[in-house]
Design an enzyme around this catalytic site. Structure first.
Site, short mmCIF file in Angstrom:
data_model
loop_
_atom_site.label_atom_id
_atom_site.label_comp_id
_atom_site.label_asym_id
_atom_site.label_seq_id
_atom_site.Cartn_x
_atom_site.Cartn_y
_atom_site.Cartn_z
N CYS A 136 29.63 45.85 46.62
CA CYS A 136 28.87 45.12 45.59
C CYS A 136 27.43 45.60 45.55
O CYS A 136 26.60 45.19 46.37
CB CYS A 136 28.95 43.62 45.87
SG CYS A 136 28.05 42.62 44.69
N CYS A 139 24.88 42.85 44.93
CA CYS A 139 24.64 42.00 46.10
C CYS A 139 23.78 42.73 47.14
O CYS A 139 22.87 42.14 47.72
CB CYS A 139 25.97 41.63 46.78
SG CYS A 139 27.21 41.01 45.67
N ASP A 140 24.09 43.99 47.40
CA ASP A 140 23.55 44.64 48.59
C ASP A 140 22.59 45.81 48.32
O ASP A 140 21.98 46.32 49.27
CB ASP A 140 24.71 45.13 49.48
CG ASP A 140 25.53 43.96 50.00
OD1 ASP A 140 24.95 42.88 50.22
OD2 ASP A 140 26.76 44.11 50.17
#
Ligand SMILES: Cc1cc2nc3c(=O)[nH]c(=O)nc-3n(C[C@H](O)[C@H](O)[C@H](O)COP(=O)(O)OP(=O)(O)OC[C@H]3O[C@@H](n4cnc5c(N)ncnc54)[C@H](O)[C@@H]3O)c2cc1C
Length: 318
Positions: A136, A139-140
């Site tokens: 992701c 997300c990261d």
């Protein structure tokens, strides 16, 4: 088979399921929630979550899901271990089978079964998951600001995630197995227009390198068979997701990948009284906050459905 009747049955214990539970419980619907094989959902396999509102310092994924669960329990959600193994949505109330043995009749069913990222299947990828390996970018990606990363994939999602990463990191290597991409022309153009994305064609990943964190990847040229190493600190996999929706496929409308179709702007499926929330119906955003938001929609839609059904039944009895 045992038989139990409930008003609202929630399938899944990720952000969508627990949020649906908070709303349904506070509305007095005494929800029963089955947790499935991954209690707490996908966030239990990650470390820092920094983009969920309300946690200004960030929070560890597993801790966040403990908080979600506590909030659902506080209002009386009946949270149970168990896997939903079958459903029968042909009549009403809806029938749901748990662990192949318990049959439950529910006035409304909220599906929050999530989706799972597809992985390459390498041992090193699994070992370094959450330590530099991610599925992701949204997300990261932030954790790799100013560093070099590699991303595997050749579809629209991979192209989109590569361009997203390119705005944060120093350099993105896009690893493509063949000599062409599946991504749409416009997405390929966006990749080509990003000066710090380098596409490595005919390239497959043999191993993600590193002990405690990612330090590089070993790559193989799919034409010549030659291997080489590349220094990167992050390794992103963008080869697709699989929604956990197989058990519903005889009844619910889905797209070709298995995402449940909902009526736009609602959580309603093609079956009255069955609602779909979170990643099981969302192939675009796939975030905890959007899953939670749609869990709220599921509970409000279920509450309205049950209220209307009660009026309908009362009128029919007159
Ligand atoms: C490594 C990683 C890091 C991430 N980081 C972030 C981040 O930083 N920020 C962010 O916003 N998002 C992040 N995400 C995405 C986020 O986790 C998901 O968008 C979110 O968890 C989706 O919530 P959900 O409730 O729809 O489903 P999930 O969290 O996938 O939960 C699904 C639930 O359904 C249950 N289930 C499945 N099948 C059944 C069944 N048959 N019977 C009963 N239960 C069943 C499972 O046990 C699970 O509890 C990350 C995802 C991953 C994988």
């Amino acid at each position: 088979m045992a038989n139990e009747k409930v008003k609202v049955l929630i399938i899944g214990s990720g952000p969508a399921g627990f949020t649906a539970a908070v709303y349904a419980a506070r509305a007095g619907m005494k929800p029963v929630l089955y947790q499935g094989g991954q209690p707490g959902g996908q966030l239990t396999i990650t470390t820092d979550v920094e983009n969920y509102p309300g946690y200004p310092e960030g929070v560890m994924g597993p801790q966040m899901m403990v908080d979600f669960q506590k909030q659902a329990e506080r209002f009386g959600t009946d949270i149970r271990s168990g896997m939903v193994t079958g459903v029968d949505f042909s009549g009403w109330p809806h029938k749901v089978t748990v662990d192949n043995k318990t049959e439950i009749e529910a006035e409304a069913v909220i599906i929050s079964t999530g989706a799972s990222a597809k992985w390459l299947g390498l041992e090193s990828e699994q070992r370094l998951n959450g330590k530099g390996v991610s599925a992701c970018a949204v997300c990261d990606g932030f954790f790799f600001r100013g560093q070099d990363v590699a991303i595997v994939g050749a579809g629209d999602t991979a192209a989109e995630e590569a361009t997203y990463l390119s705005k944060l990191v120093n350099k993105v290597y896009m690893l493509v197995r063949r000599d062409e991409m599946r991504a749409s022309k416009i997405m390929q153009q966006r990749v080509a227009n990003s000066p710090n994305i380098e596409v490595l064609w005919n390239t497959e990943t043999v191993e993600v390198l590193g002990d405690e964190e990612v330090s590089g990847v070993r790559l193989k040229d799919t034409v010549t068979g030659e291997e080489r190493e590349l220094d990167v600190q992050g390794f992103f996999v963008a080869i697709g997701h699989k929604p956990n929706t197989d058990i519903f496929k005889d009844y619910l409308d889905m797209d070709e990948a298995g995402y449940i179709k909902t009526i736009p702007g609602t959580s309603k499926t093609n079956i009255p009284g069955v609602f779909a929330t979170g990643d099981a119906q969302d192939k675009i955003y796939r975030q905890a906050v959007t899953a939670a938001g749609s869990g709220c929609m599921g509970a409000l839609d279920a509450e309205k459905f049950i209220a209307e059904k009660e009026v309908e039944l009362q009128e029919a009895a007159l």
